[in-house]
Scaffold this active site. Sequence first.
Site, PDB file in Angstrom:
ATOM      1  N   SER A 426      -6.882  10.783  -8.222  1.00 48.41           N
ATOM      2  CA  SER A 426      -6.545  11.626  -9.374  1.00 48.41           C
ATOM      3  C   SER A 426      -6.300  13.070  -8.969  1.00 48.41           C
ATOM      4  O   SER A 426      -5.881  13.873  -9.795  1.00 48.41           O
ATOM      5  CB  SER A 426      -7.678  11.575 -10.407  1.00 48.41           C
ATOM      6  OG  SER A 426      -8.892  12.024  -9.830  1.00 48.41           O
ATOM      7  N   HIS A 447      -1.510   6.411 -10.061  1.00 48.63           N
ATOM      8  CA  HIS A 447      -2.656   6.982 -10.772  1.00 48.63           C
ATOM      9  C   HIS A 447      -2.779   6.397 -12.165  1.00 48.63           C
ATOM     10  O   HIS A 447      -1.922   6.620 -13.027  1.00 48.63           O
ATOM     11  CB  HIS A 447      -2.503   8.507 -10.841  1.00 48.63           C
ATOM     12  CG  HIS A 447      -3.614   9.193 -11.551  1.00 48.63           C
ATOM     13  ND1 HIS A 447      -3.433  10.344 -12.285  1.00 48.63           N
ATOM     14  CD2 HIS A 447      -4.940   8.889 -11.662  1.00 48.63           C
ATOM     15  CE1 HIS A 447      -4.592  10.720 -12.804  1.00 48.63           C
ATOM     16  NE2 HIS A 447      -5.515   9.856 -12.446  1.00 48.63           N
ATOM     17  N   GLU A 459       0.891   7.298 -13.512  1.00 48.71           N
ATOM     18  CA  GLU A 459       1.693   8.279 -12.775  1.00 48.71           C
ATOM     19  C   GLU A 459       2.016   7.693 -11.402  1.00 48.71           C
ATOM     20  O   GLU A 459       1.114   7.273 -10.676  1.00 48.71           O
ATOM     21  CB  GLU A 459       0.913   9.585 -12.596  1.00 48.71           C
ATOM     22  CG  GLU A 459       0.789  10.414 -13.855  1.00 48.71           C
ATOM     23  CD  GLU A 459       0.038  11.720 -13.619  1.00 48.71           C
ATOM     24  OE1 GLU A 459       0.548  12.775 -14.014  1.00 48.71           O
ATOM     25  OE2 GLU A 459      -1.067  11.684 -13.040  1.00 48.71           O
ATOM     26  N   ASN A 497      -3.309  15.744 -15.131  1.00 48.68           N
ATOM     27  CA  ASN A 497      -4.530  16.514 -14.884  1.00 48.68           C
ATOM     28  C   ASN A 497      -4.236  18.006 -14.745  1.00 48.68           C
ATOM     29  O   ASN A 497      -5.072  18.852 -15.078  1.00 48.68           O
ATOM     30  CB  ASN A 497      -5.241  16.005 -13.631  1.00 48.68           C
ATOM     31  CG  ASN A 497      -6.024  14.734 -13.912  1.00 48.68           C
ATOM     32  OD1 ASN A 497      -6.327  14.426 -15.067  1.00 48.68           O
ATOM     33  ND2 ASN A 497      -6.336  13.979 -12.879  1.00 48.68           N
TER      34      ASN A 497
END
Length: 714
Positions: A426, A447, A459, A497
Site C-alpha cells: 500500500s 493494490h 490499483e 492513499n
Amino acid sequence: MSQSTFELTIEQDIALLKIDVQGESMNTLRAEFGPELETILDELEEKSGLKALILYSGKESSFIAGADISMLDSCTSAEQAKQLSMDGHKVFKRLETMPFPVIAAIHGPCLGGGLELALACDYRVCSDWEKTALGLPEVQLGLLPGGGGTQRLPRVVGLQLALQWMLTGKQLRPKQALKAGLVDDAVPNSVLLDVAKKFADKPKRKAKVKLKGAAKALEGNSLGRNLLFSQVEKQTLAKTRGNYPAPMAIIDCVKASLEKSEAEGFAYEAQRFSELVMSDESKALRGLFFGSTELKKEQLFDGVEPRKLSQVGVLGGGLMGAGIAFVSSTKAGLPVAVKDINEQGIRAALNYAYKLLDRKRKRRFISHAQLQSEMAKISGGTDYSVLRKADIVIEAVFEDLKLKQQMVADIEQHAKSDTIFASNTSSLPIGQIAAEAARPEQVIGLHYFSPVEKMPLAEIIPHEGTSEQCITDTVELARKQGKTAIVVKDKAGFYVNRILAPYMNEAAKLLLEGQSIEHIDRSLLDYGFPVGPMTLLDEVGIDIGAKIAPILEAELGERFKAPDAFDKLIADKRLGKKTRKGLYSYAKPSPFAKLSGKKAKQADKAVYSLLGIKAAEPLDEADIAKRCIYPMLNEALRCLDEGVIRSARDGDLGAIFGIGFPPFLGGPFSAIEQIGTKQLAEEMNEMVEQYGEVFQPCDYLLKLAESNASCLDS
C-alpha cells in the site's frame, strides 16, 4: 433498432414473442422499442382465437437488462425525460389490458425497465439459473423506476418489500422472487417455455397483493401504512442524510399509488422521474456508470491481448491474502494456491473462504454442493512447490522492503519463468521491490483495499520496467475478480492513499484543536462519506496510518507530515478497532448487545486527556468538511498533473470505489467542476493564512483557475 428486435410466432393459439435486440449481447429497452411493440400488439388484438401471449428473450443469458441509459443522457429537458416515462407507461398499459393473459418467461437478468415490462404481464415465470435476477436498481443511478414500477410493484408484493427493493436496488434470485410472489414459478430453463404455456389457460389476473401475518396487520389499514411510511422515511433520511433525492421521490410515488387515482399515480411517477433525470446527483451517478463501463472494456495497449491464466498463487494467508484468494477463486473462477510460513496461515485462509461461502449457502444463494466445489479450488502449503504452476503470484505479506524483495527472488527461483509477481503493497514503491529482480519486467503492484471481497477497487502499479504484457494480464485478472482496475504511476502512496492522507491529517488537526471525535465524523457523514475520518482511522489501524505517513512525507514533502498525536495513540496501544481501542472504544461482541441498548462503538473520552485536548466551540459542519476535503481535491489535481492517474475519470472512480468519496458528487474532479477551479483557488488562498501551507493551491489548480478551465478535460 431494426424490425428484427421482435419475432412473432403462433403455436396452438398461443402467441410467442421473442425479444432480441440485434448486435447487442443483452437486451435493453430503447426509445424505438415501444412503437414496434405496439404495432405487434395491434396485430395480435385483431387475431381471433388467441389464448395467450408469451414474451421471452432470444438472448442466451438475459431477458431485458434494463433501459438504455444513454437515452436519458440525450434528454435536454425535463419534458423530454417525462415523455420517455409516459411512452413506457403507454406501451406497458397496452400489455396489461390485452384481452388474453400475457406471460413473461424470464431467463437471465430482468432489471429496471425489463422488470417493469414483466410487472405489466399477468403472470411471470423465471428460470432457476443462478444468474437470473429480478430487480429495480434505478436508485443506484439517482433515479426511480419510470416505467410504472413504483405503481405496480407494491400491488404485487406489498408495500414493505416493494419499498425495500426499490430503495436499495436489491436484485432477487429466483427462489427469493418466488417466495415473495414476484414470480409464479421458478423452473429449469429447459422447460421454461413449456411451463409458461401452462398459464395460457388461466384468466386475466387482477393485481392485488395477498398479505399475510404481520404484513397484513401493518399494510391492511391506514394507521399501519402511515406508521410504515413514517419509519421508512426516517430510516432513509438517516442513511442518505438528504444528499440523494431519489429515495424520497420513490417513497412519494409509492404513496401516490395509494392516495391517487391510477392515472394520477402514473402521471406523478413520470413527473418525479423527469425531475431526477435532470438532477445533478443523477447526472453524476450516470457519469460514474458510463465511466466504469468504459474502463472495464478499455484495451490498454494496441495489439497486446491478455494471456489465459490457469492458476493464481497467493503469498500470505492473513486477511488480505485470504480475501485475494477468495475473489480469485469465486469471482475469477481460477484455482488458487496459498503459500504461508505455517499451516495455521493456510487453515486461516481456507476458513475465511468457507465462512464467506457458508454465509451465501445459508442465504440460499448457493447449494452445499456449490460450496464444496468452490472450496475445492483453493489449496495451500508451506513449501514454494505449491506455486510452481502459478501464472501470477500475489504477495500479501508485511510492509517490509527487504522481505518483499526476498519474495521476488523466491518466486523467480521456484515458479515458472513467465510468472508475474504482483505486490499488494500500500506504500512501498514497486520499482524498489523490483530493484534486485532477475526479471523486473514481470514485477508489478496490485493494490487491493480491505476487505478485499467487498471493496470494488484495485490499483495496478507498473514500475518503469514493467512490460505491457504484464500490465495487461494483471488488469485482466483484477477485472475478472470483479474489481474496477485503474492503472497508476509508481509514486509514493500511489493515488488513493496519497489523496486520503491530507484528508486524514486535517481531520486529526481538527481533533487536536478541540473538535470532538463525533462532531468531526458527523460532519463528513453529512458531506456524503460512508464513514467519518475518525472511524476510518480506527478501521484501517492507527499504526498502519503512522507507517504510511513518513513514506509520503519523505518523497512528497512537508505537507504530508502527520500530527504527532498518532505516536501518542500507538504508545497507549490504541491501534483501532482490531484492538477494540482507538479513537473509539469497542465493546466485546455479545449476543445480548442489542438488548442492552449500549452502543458497540463509543467515542473514548480518555483520548482527549491523553492528547491534551481542550474542548473548543463546535465549528460549522460545512466548514469542517471543507477543511478536510479541499486538501484532498488539491492533491488529486497534483496527481492528475503528474500523471499518477491517466485521467480525471480514473481519479473519480478510484476515489469513490477506494475510499467512498460521495458518489452523488461524481468524484473529486467532478466536485471541483461543481465548485469551479477559480472559486476553489480563491477559497484555498484565503484558508492558507488561517490553516497553513497545506491549503496552498497547487500550480495546476492556479493554471486552471487563471483561464477558468475545467479539470475534466484533462
